[in-house]
Scaffold this motif. Structure first.
Motif, mmCIF file in Angstrom:
data_model
loop_
_atom_site.group_PDB
_atom_site.id
_atom_site.type_symbol
_atom_site.label_atom_id
_atom_site.label_comp_id
_atom_site.label_asym_id
_atom_site.label_seq_id
_atom_site.Cartn_x
_atom_site.Cartn_y
_atom_site.Cartn_z
ATOM 1 N N UNK A 21 0.838 -1.204 0.000
ATOM 2 C CA UNK A 21 0.000 0.000 0.000
ATOM 3 C C UNK A 21 0.874 1.256 0.000
ATOM 4 N N UNK A 22 1.928 1.263 0.801
ATOM 5 C CA UNK A 22 2.836 2.409 0.846
ATOM 6 C C UNK A 22 3.537 2.601 -0.490
ATOM 7 N N UNK A 23 3.954 1.509 -1.120
ATOM 8 C CA UNK A 23 4.611 1.589 -2.418
ATOM 9 C C UNK A 23 3.666 2.145 -3.473
ATOM 10 N N UNK A 24 2.446 1.630 -3.530
ATOM 11 C CA UNK A 24 1.478 2.100 -4.528
ATOM 12 C C UNK A 24 1.124 3.568 -4.318
ATOM 13 N N UNK A 25 1.000 3.971 -3.056
ATOM 14 C CA UNK A 25 0.713 5.382 -2.766
ATOM 15 C C UNK A 25 1.864 6.258 -3.265
#
Length: 81
Positions: A21-25
């Motif tokens: 999720x952090x990477x995609x954000x």
């Protein structure tokens, strides 16, 4: 010479879902500025050259502009996920 810190704690396990999720954000956030540039460029081209592009019998300019705008909309949609 590099010295390692003796008392540096070892990081614990990371939740893969939170990491993803952090990477995609981060990726979507980094794409927004170039996406805005593409979107605005497409609008400016359509406003300034729209009539001339419509008069071109080959329609290649309109096809290129449509592809640019379509690609920008696709990227915008992907960044919102």
């Amino acid at each position: 010479m590099v010295q390692a810190t003796v008392n540096t704690p070892v990081p614990g396990p990371v939740d893969p879902d939170l990491l993803l999720e952090a990477l995609l954000y981060s990726v979507s956030h980094d794409l927004r500025s170039p996406l805005l540039t593409l979107s605005l460029a497409g609008e400016l081209i359509a406003e300034s050259l729209g009539a001339r592009l419509r008069e071109d019998p080959s329609n290649s300019g309109l096809v290129a502009l449509d592809a640019l705008q379509h690609g920008a909309r696709d990227l915008e949609r992907m960044c919102k996920r």
